[in-house]
Design a protein around this motif. Sequence first.
Motif, PDB file in Angstrom:
ATOM      1  N   ASP A   1       0.831  -1.200   0.000  1.00 21.59           N
ATOM      2  CA  ASP A   1       0.000   0.000   0.000  1.00 21.59           C
ATOM      3  C   ASP A   1       0.871   1.257   0.000  1.00 21.59           C
ATOM      4  O   ASP A   1       1.984   1.262   0.527  1.00 21.59           O
ATOM      5  N   THR A   2       0.333   2.310  -0.588  1.00 22.45           N
ATOM      6  CA  THR A   2       0.923   3.631  -0.415  1.00 22.45           C
ATOM      7  C   THR A   2       0.157   4.316   0.707  1.00 22.45           C
ATOM      8  O   THR A   2      -1.070   4.413   0.659  1.00 22.45           O
ATOM      9  N   ILE A   3       0.892   4.737   1.729  1.00 24.04           N
ATOM     10  CA  ILE A   3       0.248   5.265   2.925  1.00 24.04           C
ATOM     11  C   ILE A   3       0.372   6.782   2.962  1.00 24.04           C
ATOM     12  O   ILE A   3       1.275   7.369   2.363  1.00 24.04           O
ATOM     13  N   VAL A   4      -0.547   7.426   3.674  1.00 25.54           N
ATOM     14  CA  VAL A   4      -0.559   8.881   3.776  1.00 25.54           C
ATOM     15  C   VAL A   4      -0.955   9.271   5.191  1.00 25.54           C
ATOM     16  O   VAL A   4      -1.740   8.578   5.849  1.00 25.54           O
ATOM     17  N   ALA A   5      -0.399  10.381   5.673  1.00 28.40           N
ATOM     18  CA  ALA A   5      -0.764  10.890   6.990  1.00 28.40           C
ATOM     19  C   ALA A   5      -0.318  12.336   7.103  1.00 28.40           C
ATOM     20  O   ALA A   5       0.578  12.801   6.381  1.00 28.40           O
ATOM     21  N   LEU A   6      -0.945  13.047   8.015  1.00 29.16           N
ATOM     22  CA  LEU A   6      -0.507  14.391   8.367  1.00 29.16           C
ATOM     23  C   LEU A   6       0.724  14.249   9.256  1.00 29.16           C
ATOM     24  O   LEU A   6       0.672  13.607  10.306  1.00 29.16           O
TER      25      LEU A   6
ATOM     26  N   ILE B   1       1.788  16.940   4.650  1.00 28.37           N
ATOM     27  CA  ILE B   1       1.154  15.637   4.417  1.00 28.37           C
ATOM     28  C   ILE B   1       2.202  14.742   3.773  1.00 28.37           C
ATOM     29  O   ILE B   1       2.845  15.141   2.790  1.00 28.37           O
ATOM     30  N   ARG B   2       2.384  13.564   4.324  1.00 25.36           N
ATOM     31  CA  ARG B   2       3.452  12.676   3.861  1.00 25.36           C
ATOM     32  C   ARG B   2       2.851  11.428   3.210  1.00 25.36           C
ATOM     33  O   ARG B   2       1.971  10.771   3.775  1.00 25.36           O
ATOM     34  N   LEU B   3       3.342  11.131   1.998  1.00 27.55           N
ATOM     35  CA  LEU B   3       2.985   9.901   1.267  1.00 27.55           C
ATOM     36  C   LEU B   3       4.208   8.998   1.201  1.00 27.55           C
ATOM     37  O   LEU B   3       5.336   9.469   1.049  1.00 27.55           O
ATOM     38  N   SER B   4       4.013   7.679   1.296  1.00 23.88           N
ATOM     39  CA  SER B   4       5.123   6.743   1.140  1.00 23.88           C
ATOM     40  C   SER B   4       4.616   5.459   0.501  1.00 23.88           C
ATOM     41  O   SER B   4       3.602   4.899   0.917  1.00 23.88           O
ATOM     42  N   GLY B   5       5.322   5.033  -0.541  1.00 29.12           N
ATOM     43  CA  GLY B   5       4.945   3.796  -1.214  1.00 29.12           C
ATOM     44  C   GLY B   5       5.150   3.891  -2.713  1.00 29.12           C
ATOM     45  O   GLY B   5       5.507   4.945  -3.260  1.00 29.12           O
ATOM     46  N   ALA B   6       4.896   2.784  -3.393  1.00 30.57           N
ATOM     47  CA  ALA B   6       5.171   2.694  -4.827  1.00 30.57           C
ATOM     48  C   ALA B   6       4.328   3.667  -5.646  1.00 30.57           C
ATOM     49  O   ALA B   6       4.741   4.101  -6.729  1.00 30.57           O
TER      50      ALA B   6
ATOM     51  N   ILE C   1       3.954  16.931   0.988  1.00 25.90           N
ATOM     52  CA  ILE C   1       3.158  18.034   0.461  1.00 25.90           C
ATOM     53  C   ILE C   1       3.012  19.076   1.558  1.00 25.90           C
ATOM     54  O   ILE C   1       2.397  18.818   2.594  1.00 25.90           O
ATOM     55  N   SER C   2       3.599  20.248   1.343  1.00 31.58           N
ATOM     56  CA  SER C   2       3.515  21.344   2.312  1.00 31.58           C
ATOM     57  C   SER C   2       2.378  22.270   1.908  1.00 31.58           C
ATOM     58  O   SER C   2       2.453  22.954   0.877  1.00 31.58           O
TER      59      SER C   2
ATOM     60  N   GLY D   1       1.804   9.568  11.372  1.00 33.07           N
ATOM     61  CA  GLY D   1       2.625  10.467  10.589  1.00 33.07           C
ATOM     62  C   GLY D   1       4.107  10.226  10.801  1.00 33.07           C
ATOM     63  O   GLY D   1       4.937  10.729  10.054  1.00 33.07           O
ATOM     64  N   LYS D   2       4.444   9.409  11.804  1.00 31.57           N
ATOM     65  CA  LYS D   2       5.820   9.014  12.041  1.00 31.57           C
ATOM     66  C   LYS D   2       5.936   7.499  11.871  1.00 31.57           C
ATOM     67  O   LYS D   2       6.929   6.982  11.471  1.00 31.57           O
TER      68      LYS D   2
END
Length: 456
Positions: free
Chosen positions: A11-16, A28-33, A87-88, A455-456
Motif C-alpha cells: 500500500d501507499t500510505i498517507v498521513a498528516l 502531508i506525507r505519502l510513502s509507497g510505490a 506536500i507542504s 505520521g511518524k
Amino acid sequence: MTARQLPGGDDTIVALATAAGRGAIAVIRLSGARAISIARALGASDLSPRRATRVALSHPDGDPLDDALITWFAAPRSYTGDDVVEISTHGGHVVPALVLAACVAAGARLATPGEFTRRAVLNGRMDLVQAEAVADLIDARTTAMQRQALAQLDGGLSRRLLALRDEVIHLEALIAYDIDFPEEDDGPISPARIKHAAESLRDALRALINTAPRAAVLRDGVLVVIAGPPNAGKSSLFNALLGESRALVTPIAGTTRDAIEAVLDRAPLPLRFVDTAGLRDTDDEIERLGIEVSARYLAQAQIVLACGSHLDEIAATCDAIAQRTVGTVISVHTKADLDTAEADGEMMRVSAETGEGLRALLDAIDRAAAANSGLNALSLPAGDAVLVTRERHRVGLSAAYDELTEFVSMWESGALPAPVAAVHLYAARESLSDLIGIVDTEDVLDRVFREFCIGK
C-alpha cells in the motif's frame, strides 16, 4: 523482512506529519510505490528528486485545494526506503484534511501510528533502537534527553549492542572450537580463557544496564518534592521556581489535594518539582488521600524541600519528613519577606513574593543533586558512552546478562557438557539480536511502534 512482505506492505500510505490545528503550514506525507502517481493525480506534473516544486493542488475530481510545495524523496534514499512525497500546504484544519482526503481518493491508505518508521526499519533504513530514538526525540521534555536521543539516533547504542552481540558470537566460536578438538585434555582453548571472556562480557552488560537510572533522570529530571504543612507557602514556591502559575494558591488550608508535577529544564540536570498536599492529620477523606500521595512521593524523592513559614514550623516539618524519605532534605523558610528571624544553619530563606533567595535555592538543589551518590556524574557521558533509555532495552539486556551468568556457573562447575552450556550463549545472543531488530519478530515490532504518533 521488508515492508512489502507485511500485510499492507504494497500500500501507499498517507498521513498528516505535523500537529493538527492552526499553523503556518501543514505537511502531508505519502510513502509507497504509488506516491508519485498520487501526487500527479493532485496536479504535480513535473517533480524532481529532492527539489521543492510549487503546485496548484486539486482533487482528482477537479476541485481546487491549495497552492502548495511538493518534495519527492526517491527510493531508496528516503526516510522509509520507499518513494516518499511530502506536500507542504497552508495550515489549519480544513486544507490539510481536504488534501488528505484527495490522496485517499487517488489511491492512498491512511497510515497507522508509527507505520512510516516501521517501514524504515523493515527496509533497513534504521534499526529498532534508532526507531525508538525517533520517538524519544519527539517526546523529549529536557535538553539532556534530546541530546541523548540524538546520540541514539546516530547509532551510539546500536553500535554498543552490536559490539556486545559480536562478543557473544566470538565466545560461541571459542566453545565450538573447543568441541571440535575432543582429543585434547582441556581442548585447544583454555577453559580459564573462556571463563574470563564470559565474565568480561557479563560485566559489560551489567555496566550498560546500570545506566538506566541515569537515563531516567535525564528524561524525567531529579525528583524534588516540596513538602510541609498546609499554608506553608509550598504552592507559591512551586510557582516561583517554575516562573509561572501552575499550582492554585489560596489562604485556605488544604487547597492542594493532589500532587502537581512540572519539569524545569536546567543544567547540569533537569529538575522535576512536585508540589504536594500539606502534611497534617485530617478527617477530610479527599485531603487524606492527597496526603497519602504526598507520602509516596516523599519515599521516592531524591531531594525534599522542607517548607515552613517560621522556624518552629520548619523544624517540625523536618522531623516529620525524616521518617518518610531517604532523599536529601533542604530546610526552606518560605516567607522570608514576612519573617525577619535569622535562619539556622543551612536553612534557605526565600520569598515567592519578592524573589529573594530563589536563585540561591536552585543552586543548593544543584549541589545536593551532585552530592547524591545515586545522581553523581549524571551529566551526559562523553565520547561513545551510551545510556539505556527504555524499559525494553533494560529487560533485553537483563535477559542476556542472566543467560551469561548461567553459562559461567555451568562452565565453572563442569556439570554439563560444553554444547549444553553453550545454549545459554545462544539465548544471550538472541536477546541482543531482538533488541536491535536483527530477528524480525512481529510482536516486538508491534510493541515498539504501539506508542508512535500517526505520521511518524
